[in-house]
Design a protein around this motif. Structure first.
Motif, PDB file in Angstrom:
ATOM      1  N   ARG A 162       0.837  -1.197   0.000  1.00 56.23           N
ATOM      2  CA  ARG A 162       0.000   0.000   0.000  1.00 56.23           C
ATOM      3  C   ARG A 162       0.869   1.242   0.000  1.00 56.23           C
ATOM      4  NH1 ARG A 162      -4.375  -0.155   4.659  1.00 56.23           N
ATOM      5  NH2 ARG A 162      -4.676   1.942   3.843  1.00 56.23           N
ATOM      6  N   GLY A 163       0.487   2.211  -0.838  1.00 56.19           N
ATOM      7  CA  GLY A 163       1.284   3.426  -0.939  1.00 56.19           C
ATOM      8  C   GLY A 163       1.383   4.179   0.367  1.00 56.19           C
ATOM      9  N   GLY A 164       0.343   4.177   1.172  1.00 60.32           N
ATOM     10  CA  GLY A 164       0.368   4.906   2.432  1.00 60.32           C
ATOM     11  C   GLY A 164       0.940   4.126   3.584  1.00 60.32           C
ATOM     12  N   ARG A 165       1.390   2.873   3.329  1.00 60.75           N
ATOM     13  CA  ARG A 165       1.910   2.020   4.396  1.00 60.75           C
ATOM     14  C   ARG A 165       3.323   1.544   4.077  1.00 60.75           C
ATOM     15  NH1 ARG A 165      -1.609   1.175   8.894  1.00 60.75           N
ATOM     16  NH2 ARG A 165      -0.173  -0.555   9.252  1.00 60.75           N
ATOM     17  N   GLU A 166       4.099   2.397   3.443  1.00 61.46           N
ATOM     18  CA  GLU A 166       5.447   2.006   3.041  1.00 61.46           C
ATOM     19  C   GLU A 166       6.411   2.237   4.212  1.00 61.46           C
ATOM     20  OE1 GLU A 166       8.706   3.294  -0.322  1.00 61.46           O
ATOM     21  OE2 GLU A 166       6.582   3.326  -0.836  1.00 61.46           O
ATOM     22  N   THR A 167       6.520   1.226   5.071  1.00 62.11           N
ATOM     23  CA  THR A 167       7.390   1.327   6.238  1.00 62.11           C
ATOM     24  C   THR A 167       8.835   1.061   5.840  1.00 62.11           C
ATOM     25  OG1 THR A 167       7.211  -1.019   6.794  1.00 62.11           O
ATOM     26  CG2 THR A 167       5.508   0.466   7.674  1.00 62.11           C
ATOM     27  N   ALA A 168       9.718   1.279   6.791  1.00 63.77           N
ATOM     28  CA  ALA A 168      11.135   0.985   6.545  1.00 63.77           C
ATOM     29  C   ALA A 168      11.344  -0.499   6.283  1.00 63.77           C
ATOM     30  CB  ALA A 168      11.971   1.440   7.742  1.00 63.77           C
ATOM     31  N   TRP A 169      10.571  -1.361   6.969  1.00 65.97           N
ATOM     32  CA  TRP A 169      10.676  -2.797   6.718  1.00 65.97           C
ATOM     33  C   TRP A 169      10.284  -3.114   5.278  1.00 65.97           C
ATOM     34  CZ3 TRP A 169      14.030  -4.476   9.425  1.00 65.97           C
ATOM     35  CH2 TRP A 169      14.007  -4.749  10.788  1.00 65.97           C
ATOM     36  N   VAL A 170       9.196  -2.523   4.823  1.00 64.58           N
ATOM     37  CA  VAL A 170       8.729  -2.776   3.461  1.00 64.58           C
ATOM     38  C   VAL A 170       9.782  -2.349   2.451  1.00 64.58           C
ATOM     39  CG1 VAL A 170       7.051  -2.042   1.716  1.00 64.58           C
ATOM     40  CG2 VAL A 170       6.268  -2.699   3.999  1.00 64.58           C
ATOM     41  N   ARG A 171      10.341  -1.168   2.639  1.00 65.86           N
ATOM     42  CA  ARG A 171      11.374  -0.696   1.705  1.00 65.86           C
ATOM     43  C   ARG A 171      12.595  -1.602   1.727  1.00 65.86           C
ATOM     44  NH1 ARG A 171       9.560   4.182   3.916  1.00 65.86           N
ATOM     45  NH2 ARG A 171      11.321   4.287   5.355  1.00 65.86           N
ATOM     46  N   ALA A 172      12.991  -2.015   2.925  1.00 64.07           N
ATOM     47  CA  ALA A 172      14.171  -2.871   3.041  1.00 64.07           C
ATOM     48  C   ALA A 172      13.923  -4.225   2.373  1.00 64.07           C
ATOM     49  CB  ALA A 172      14.545  -3.055   4.511  1.00 64.07           C
ATOM     50  N   PHE A 173      12.728  -4.773   2.545  1.00 61.09           N
ATOM     51  CA  PHE A 173      12.438  -6.065   1.936  1.00 61.09           C
ATOM     52  C   PHE A 173      12.334  -5.946   0.417  1.00 61.09           C
ATOM     53  CE2 PHE A 173       9.666  -9.613   0.686  1.00 61.09           C
ATOM     54  CZ  PHE A 173      10.405 -10.660   1.225  1.00 61.09           C
ATOM     55  N   ALA A 174      11.724  -4.886  -0.065  1.00 56.07           N
ATOM     56  CA  ALA A 174      11.649  -4.681  -1.514  1.00 56.07           C
ATOM     57  C   ALA A 174      13.043  -4.567  -2.117  1.00 56.07           C
ATOM     58  CB  ALA A 174      10.822  -3.434  -1.818  1.00 56.07           C
ATOM     59  N   ASP A 175      13.941  -3.881  -1.427  1.00 56.68           N
ATOM     60  CA  ASP A 175      15.323  -3.778  -1.905  1.00 56.68           C
ATOM     61  C   ASP A 175      15.993  -5.145  -1.935  1.00 56.68           C
ATOM     62  OD1 ASP A 175      15.063  -1.045  -2.187  1.00 56.68           O
ATOM     63  OD2 ASP A 175      16.019  -0.554  -0.282  1.00 56.68           O
ATOM     64  N   ALA A 176      15.728  -5.964  -0.925  1.00 55.85           N
ATOM     65  CA  ALA A 176      16.323  -7.294  -0.877  1.00 55.85           C
ATOM     66  C   ALA A 176      15.833  -8.152  -2.027  1.00 55.85           C
ATOM     67  CB  ALA A 176      15.990  -7.961   0.463  1.00 55.85           C
ATOM     68  N   VAL A 177      14.546  -8.059  -2.349  1.00 55.86           N
ATOM     69  CA  VAL A 177      13.998  -8.810  -3.468  1.00 55.86           C
ATOM     70  C   VAL A 177      14.591  -8.324  -4.785  1.00 55.86           C
ATOM     71  CG1 VAL A 177      11.893  -9.325  -4.763  1.00 55.86           C
ATOM     72  CG2 VAL A 177      11.873  -9.406  -2.278  1.00 55.86           C
ATOM     73  N   ALA A 178      14.684  -7.014  -4.952  1.00 57.99           N
ATOM     74  CA  ALA A 178      15.221  -6.444  -6.190  1.00 57.99           C
ATOM     75  C   ALA A 178      16.672  -6.855  -6.386  1.00 57.99           C
ATOM     76  CB  ALA A 178      15.101  -4.925  -6.162  1.00 57.99           C
ATOM     77  N   ASP A 179      17.424  -6.961  -5.315  1.00 60.08           N
ATOM     78  CA  ASP A 179      18.835  -7.329  -5.412  1.00 60.08           C
ATOM     79  C   ASP A 179      19.021  -8.812  -5.746  1.00 60.08           C
ATOM     80  OD1 ASP A 179      19.582  -4.769  -4.808  1.00 60.08           O
ATOM     81  OD2 ASP A 179      19.949  -5.160  -2.683  1.00 60.08           O
ATOM     82  N   ALA A 180      18.078  -9.654  -5.297  1.00 60.84           N
ATOM     83  CA  ALA A 180      18.274 -11.097  -5.407  1.00 60.84           C
ATOM     84  C   ALA A 180      17.570 -11.735  -6.584  1.00 60.84           C
ATOM     85  CB  ALA A 180      17.813 -11.774  -4.108  1.00 60.84           C
TER      86      ALA A 180
END
Length: 309
Positions: free
Chosen positions: A289-307
């Motif tokens: 959700r656009g309004g629920r982009e927590t630091a955990w969400v960003r960190a996990f999205a980065d991990a997925v994008a990297d892997a």
């Protein structure tokens, strides 16, 4: 909050006792050496002596016996140390948790997934947990017929769903696991012995569809009503779960389009999977959700994008 082995920043009072004095006492109790204690706290040896004297004055008794040869705790100092360690740890954890909450790095990361989490995705979760051991991820399966509802209802923080995603309130992050589509057919169906199919072949068999509340555009993508040339595709029964769909396929009530990872994880003696050309590849996307982009969400999205790609 700084631990006993750090500088500690500004001084703060707990009752009439200074946090810095308590930190100094805890380190001295470990080192039993004023010089090494000063090195760990990045202060002079005389400053260590000053902090310990101040603490003793506040308590009203000696906590440390020091001579030219050795440093040791008094009986009161040992009792004080035993009581202080858990209290100090609890206080430090309380401050650290508050900081984590303020930055969005608190609580579990609730990950929803649709179908099968494979192709290295579980490895990404494991690596994420290793990097952020405090993340405490939780995994929940999303209903086939309601891929976005759990996100909208705040039941999960982030989700792996089949594309497309055209929800105004949702953000599409990394896209991965692009795979050819397969058609699930009964072993009794004429297609079961085929080595491959063309998308135009879909016009000859009822196609199992996805029930609401999944949005119409998403349901059309998973079970199209026309072939690429525009020929109508017979519509079979609609299902809410993958198992319902496979059961209908096994009963020869219809055929069903599935992504490749799903076929690999749902091998059945009564169902055959045949590759289909002429259709867009299936793909998975990470969505939140656009309004629920927590630091955990960003960190996990980065991990997925990297892997994953």
């Amino acid at each position: 909050m700084a631990g006993p082995g750090t500088t500690g920043g500004q001084r703060a009072a707990v009752g009439t006792v200074e946090i810095r004095e308590l930190e100094c006492f805890l380190v001295l109790a470990e080192e039993l050496h004023f010089g090494r204690t000063g090195e760990r706290l990045y202060v002079s040896q005389s400053r260590v002596s000053q902090l310990i004297r101040s603490l003793e004055q506040r308590i009203g008794a000696r906590l440390v016996d020091r001579t030219s040869r050795r440093v040791r705790l008094t009986r009161l100092g040992e009792d004080f140390l035993t009581a202080l360690r858990p209290a100090y740890t609890a206080l430090r954890d309380t401050v650290d948790n508050a900081r984590a909450a303020a930055s969005g790095l608190s609580g579990p990361l609730r990950i929803g997934f649709q179908g099968v989490v494979g192709y290295g995705f579980m490895d990404v979760i494991g690596e994420f947990e290793d990097r952020f051991p405090e993340s405490a991820t939780r995994i929940a399966e999303l209903p086939l017929s309601d891929p976005f509802g759990p996100l909208h209802r705040d039941e999960v923080d982030i989700a792996v769903v089949l594309l497309p995603v055209a929800e105004p309130a949702l953000v599409l992050g990394p896209v991965f696991s692009r795979q050819p589509q397969y058609l699930a057919v009964s072993r009794r169906h004429p297609f079961a012995d085929r080595t491959g199919l063309d998308a135009e072949d879909l016009a000859t068999a009822p196609l199992v569809g996805i029930a609401a509340p999944a949005p119409d555009y998403w349901r059309e993508a998973q079970a199209p009503t026309r072939t690429p040339s525009g020929t109508p595709i017979p519509q079979g029964p609609e299902v809410s779960t993958l198992q319902e769909g496979l059961s209908l396929v096994a009963a020869n009530r219809g055929v069903m389009l599935l992504c490749h990872p799903t076929t690999e994880h749902h091998q059945r003696r009564d169902v055959a999977y045949v590759s289909v050309t002429g259709l867009p590849d299936s793909a998975l996307g990470l969505v939140w959700r656009g309004g629920r982009e927590t630091a955990w969400v960003r960190a996990f999205a980065d991990a997925v994008a990297d892997a994953l790609d």
